[in-house]
Write an enzyme that holds these catalytic residues in place. Sequence first.
Site, PDB file in Angstrom:
ATOM      1  N   GLU A 262     -16.742  28.908 -38.971  1.00 17.65           N
ATOM      2  CA  GLU A 262     -16.297  28.502 -37.635  1.00 17.65           C
ATOM      3  C   GLU A 262     -17.555  28.074 -36.904  1.00 17.65           C
ATOM      4  O   GLU A 262     -18.486  28.868 -36.761  1.00 17.65           O
ATOM      5  CB  GLU A 262     -15.624  29.703 -36.953  1.00 17.65           C
ATOM      6  CG  GLU A 262     -15.022  29.341 -35.627  1.00 17.65           C
ATOM      7  CD  GLU A 262     -14.915  30.554 -34.721  1.00 17.65           C
ATOM      8  OE1 GLU A 262     -14.425  31.606 -35.156  1.00 17.65           O
ATOM      9  OE2 GLU A 262     -15.367  30.428 -33.572  1.00 17.65           O
ATOM     10  N   CYS A 299     -17.113  30.343 -28.429  1.00 18.16           N
ATOM     11  CA  CYS A 299     -16.847  29.069 -29.099  1.00 18.16           C
ATOM     12  C   CYS A 299     -15.601  28.432 -28.512  1.00 18.16           C
ATOM     13  O   CYS A 299     -15.305  27.281 -28.793  1.00 18.16           O
ATOM     14  CB  CYS A 299     -16.701  29.267 -30.593  1.00 18.16           C
ATOM     15  SG  CYS A 299     -15.461  30.464 -30.947  1.00 18.16           S
TER      16      CYS A 299
HETATM   17  N1  LIG Z   1     -19.356  28.189 -32.284  1.00 22.93           N
HETATM   18  C1  LIG Z   1     -19.636  29.468 -32.200  1.00 22.93           C
HETATM   19  O1  LIG Z   1     -18.767  30.311 -32.301  1.00 22.93           O
HETATM   20  C2  LIG Z   1     -21.018  29.908 -32.031  1.00 22.93           C
HETATM   21  C3  LIG Z   1     -22.043  29.002 -31.951  1.00 22.93           C
HETATM   22  N2  LIG Z   1     -23.308  29.409 -31.853  1.00 22.93           N
HETATM   23  C4  LIG Z   1     -24.359  28.381 -31.793  1.00 22.93           C
HETATM   24  O2  LIG Z   1     -25.427  28.760 -32.647  1.00 22.93           O
HETATM   25  C5  LIG Z   1     -26.670  28.768 -31.950  1.00 22.93           C
HETATM   26  C6  LIG Z   1     -27.551  29.841 -32.554  1.00 22.93           C
HETATM   27  O3  LIG Z   1     -26.869  31.068 -32.509  1.00 22.93           O
HETATM   28  P1  LIG Z   1     -26.785  32.063 -33.727  1.00 22.93           P
HETATM   29  O4  LIG Z   1     -25.793  33.076 -33.392  1.00 22.93           O
HETATM   30  O5  LIG Z   1     -28.124  32.570 -34.084  1.00 22.93           O
HETATM   31  O6  LIG Z   1     -26.157  31.203 -34.911  1.00 22.93           O
HETATM   32  P2  LIG Z   1     -26.767  30.734 -36.283  1.00 22.93           P
HETATM   33  O7  LIG Z   1     -25.777  29.837 -36.895  1.00 22.93           O
HETATM   34  O8  LIG Z   1     -28.138  30.197 -36.116  1.00 22.93           O
HETATM   35  O9  LIG Z   1     -26.891  32.076 -37.150  1.00 22.93           O
HETATM   36  C7  LIG Z   1     -25.761  32.794 -37.625  1.00 22.93           C
HETATM   37  C8  LIG Z   1     -26.133  33.525 -38.919  1.00 22.93           C
HETATM   38  O10 LIG Z   1     -26.304  32.558 -39.953  1.00 22.93           O
HETATM   39  C9  LIG Z   1     -27.606  32.644 -40.504  1.00 22.93           C
HETATM   40  N3  LIG Z   1     -28.091  31.295 -40.753  1.00 22.93           N
HETATM   41  C10 LIG Z   1     -28.217  30.293 -39.851  1.00 22.93           C
HETATM   42  N4  LIG Z   1     -28.691  29.186 -40.432  1.00 22.93           N
HETATM   43  C11 LIG Z   1     -28.868  29.508 -41.743  1.00 22.93           C
HETATM   44  C12 LIG Z   1     -29.367  28.786 -42.870  1.00 22.93           C
HETATM   45  N5  LIG Z   1     -29.769  27.521 -42.749  1.00 22.93           N
HETATM   46  N6  LIG Z   1     -29.428  29.431 -44.038  1.00 22.93           N
HETATM   47  C13 LIG Z   1     -29.034  30.715 -44.161  1.00 22.93           C
HETATM   48  N7  LIG Z   1     -28.582  31.448 -43.129  1.00 22.93           N
HETATM   49  C14 LIG Z   1     -28.496  30.846 -41.951  1.00 22.93           C
HETATM   50  C15 LIG Z   1     -28.435  33.322 -39.430  1.00 22.93           C
HETATM   51  O11 LIG Z   1     -29.561  33.917 -40.002  1.00 22.93           O
HETATM   52  P3  LIG Z   1     -30.787  34.473 -39.110  1.00 22.93           P
HETATM   53  O12 LIG Z   1     -30.308  34.540 -37.709  1.00 22.93           O
HETATM   54  O13 LIG Z   1     -31.094  35.764 -39.741  1.00 22.93           O
HETATM   55  O14 LIG Z   1     -31.914  33.549 -39.207  1.00 22.93           O
HETATM   56  C16 LIG Z   1     -27.446  34.291 -38.844  1.00 22.93           C
HETATM   57  O15 LIG Z   1     -27.350  35.442 -39.653  1.00 22.93           O
HETATM   58  C17 LIG Z   1     -26.264  28.982 -30.510  1.00 22.93           C
HETATM   59  O16 LIG Z   1     -27.210  28.524 -29.606  1.00 22.93           O
HETATM   60  C18 LIG Z   1     -24.963  28.212 -30.438  1.00 22.93           C
HETATM   61  O17 LIG Z   1     -25.236  26.861 -30.229  1.00 22.93           O
HETATM   62  C19 LIG Z   1     -23.589  30.748 -31.838  1.00 22.93           C
HETATM   63  C20 LIG Z   1     -22.621  31.709 -31.875  1.00 22.93           C
HETATM   64  C21 LIG Z   1     -21.228  31.350 -31.978  1.00 22.93           C
HETATM   65  O1  LIG Z   2     -12.497  33.495 -27.147  1.00 22.72           O
HETATM   66  C1  LIG Z   2     -12.445  34.395 -27.965  1.00 22.72           C
HETATM   67  O2  LIG Z   2     -11.883  35.476 -27.749  1.00 22.72           O
HETATM   68  C2  LIG Z   2     -13.066  34.223 -29.329  1.00 22.72           C
HETATM   69  C3  LIG Z   2     -14.144  33.226 -29.266  1.00 22.72           C
HETATM   70  C4  LIG Z   2     -14.848  33.047 -30.544  1.00 22.72           C
HETATM   71  O3  LIG Z   2     -14.269  33.065 -31.601  1.00 22.72           O
HETATM   72  C5  LIG Z   2     -16.280  32.828 -30.514  1.00 22.72           C
HETATM   73  O4  LIG Z   2     -16.816  32.632 -29.428  1.00 22.72           O
HETATM   74  O5  LIG Z   2     -16.893  32.892 -31.591  1.00 22.72           O
END
Ligand SMILES: NC(=O)C1=CN([C@@H]2O[C@H](COP(=O)(O)OP(=O)(O)OC[C@H]3O[C@@H](n4cnc5c(N)ncnc54)[C@H](OP(=O)(O)O)[C@@H]3O)[C@@H](O)[C@H]2O)C=CC1
Ligand SMILES: O=C(O)CCC(=O)C(=O)O
Length: 517
Positions: A262, A299
Amino acid sequence: MDGSYLIGGQRRTSAQTFQGIEAATGQALPGDFAVTTPEDLALACTLAEQAFDHFRETAPETRATFLETIATALEKRSEAIVARAMLESGLPQGRLNGELGRTTGQLRLFASVVREGDWAGVVIDKALPERAPLPRPDLRSRQIPVGPVAVFGASNFPLAFSVAGGDTASALAAGCPVVVKAHPAHPGTSLLVGQAIAEAVEQCSLPSGTFSLIQEPGYAMGSALVAHPAIKAVGFTGSRSGGLALMAVAAARAEPIPVYAEMSSINPVVLLPAALAARAPELGRAYVASLSLFAGQFCTNPGILIAQTGPDLDRFLAAACEALNAVPPQVMLTPGIASAYDRGIASLTENEGVQVLAAGADGTATCGGARLLVTDGNDFLADPSLTHEVFGPSSLIVRVRDTAQIAQILESLQGQLTATLHLDEADYPLAASLLPILERKAGRILANGWPTGVEVSRSMVHGGPFPATSDPRTTSVGAMAIHRFLRPVCYQAIPDAILPPALKASNPQNLPRREFD
Ligand SMILES: NC(=O)C1=CN([C@@H]2O[C@H](COP(=O)(O)OP(=O)(O)OC[C@H]3O[C@@H](n4cnc5c(N)ncnc54)[C@H](OP(=O)(O)O)[C@@H]3O)[C@@H](O)[C@H]2O)C=CC1
Ligand SMILES: O=C(O)CCC(=O)C(=O)O
C-alpha cells in the site's frame, strides 16, 4: 528496555545496535536495539518454513483462539505499549489508545472470520461415474495459505499497521507464519508488541517459527527477507519508492512472489454544486479537520479537493482558510518525514501554477506546519507533478471552470485508495455520471464523508489501482484481507481417508461448503 529481537520466540542480540528516536525532539531515546544479523534473519525464515505445515493445518478454533490470545496479551501490556509509542511516534495518548483498540478489534474480527470458515472456500463437484461420454471424477477444492509472509510495519500506524497490525492478523488467520521487519521509527513499541505475539505462540503451543521480529534501521535486512526462498508473500505499507523497491526484489527471485504494497494516494474529494451551495462553511471546516488530523499522516489524507469556481467556493475557501490558519504545527512521526513534508510543500509553492491560500504557523525540524494550496483545473491537468502525494497536513484545491472539467480531472488521476463526493439530491445525475470513473480509479468511494479513519469491517476495501497499491485485487484492511494470503488447490479423486479435514465427507470442521451434482 531490553533491546533484543525475536527469532522463533527466542530473544536474540547482536554486537551492532541502534536507538529509537523521540519524535518530538529528534533525540535518541534510552535503550539500544540489536540489529538482526543475516544469520538470524535466515534462521527466522527457516523456522517459519518449518512451522508452516503444522500451523497451516491447525483447526480453525486453534487459530481463532491464538488471535484472541494475542489481543489479550496486547491489552495486558497496553500501558507500556502506548507510553512507548507516544515517545517514538509523537502521536497523542488518545489516538494510540484508540489504535490499540482497533488492533485488538482487528485480531478478534479475524478470529470470527476463521471460525466462520468461508475463507476456506470449500467447493465440491460430486463424482458422476455414469456421465457420458466421460465420467466426472470427484473434485473438491479449498483455499490453503501461501506460506510464510514477510510484513513491513508502517511508521504512521505504529500499532494497527505494524507488528500486530492488519497484515500480520490476516496472514496468521490464513495460516501463514509471519516474519515482521519492524519499522525503525518505533523499535521499542515493535518489541513490546512482538513479545505479546511470542507469548501467545507459546501459550497456544504453536511452533516457535510461527512468528519472528527482525530489527534494522536500513534496507539490507528487509530486502534479504523478501529475497529469502522460504518467504512466499509480502505485506507492506509505506512510500512508493519502498514498495517499488521490494516489488523489484520479489520479482527478481528465482521464484517471484506477490507483494501487497500500500503506497501513495491523494484521495480526491469532489464538492458537487448543490452540496457546496447548501453547506460551504461546514464543508470548509470539516475538510481542514480531516487534512490536518494527526499531522495529516494518513494514506487516506484528502490530498486534493476539486470544486467549481464561484461564490459558493469562495465561501468554502473563507471557512477553510480561517480553520487552517489556526492549525498549530504538529509533531511528525520522524524528522525524516518532517523534512520530506517540507520538501513536498516547497516543490508545490515553487510551482508557478500553485498559490498558498492559507498557512498555519511554520513547522520545525520535527513538526509540520499546515498548508492549504490552490491551483486551476488547466494548470493541474498540464502538470502531473501536482498529483504526487505530499505526506503531511496539507492539501491542494483544484478550481475547475465547469462540471465537465471535474470528470476530466478525475480521469487524469492514477489509482487511489479512496474517492469522495459531497452531494445533495440535485447532484445525483452528475454524481451518477462520475461513479464509473471513480470505480476505475479507487478502492473505496464515499459520499458526504471524509476519507481518513478506515472502518475495520467485513466489507471494507482499503486498496485500489497502482500506485495506491501494487495489486488492486485485494484489501489490506477488513475481513477480505485474508484472501491475499490464500491460494486454491483442487483435489481430484483423492481417497477420503487421506483428504484434509476441510474436505472430508464427514466435514469434521463444520466448514461451509458449496456442493454440486
Ligand atoms: N501511503 C502511506 O500509507 C504511507 C506513506 N509514507 C510515505 O513514506 C515516506 C517515508 O516514510 P516511511 O514510513 O519511512 O516509509 P518507507 O517506505 O521509507 O519505509 C517503510 C519500511 O520499508 C523499508 N524500506 C523502504 N525502502 C526500502 C528499500 N528500498 N529496500 C528495503 N526496505 C525498504 C523501510 O526500511 P528502513 O526504514 O529500515 O530504512 C521501512 O522498514 C513518508 O514521508 C511518506 O511520504 C509513509 C507512511 C505511510
Ligand atoms: O485512515 C485510516 O484509518 C488508515 C490509513 C492508512 O491506511 C494509512 O495511513 O496507512
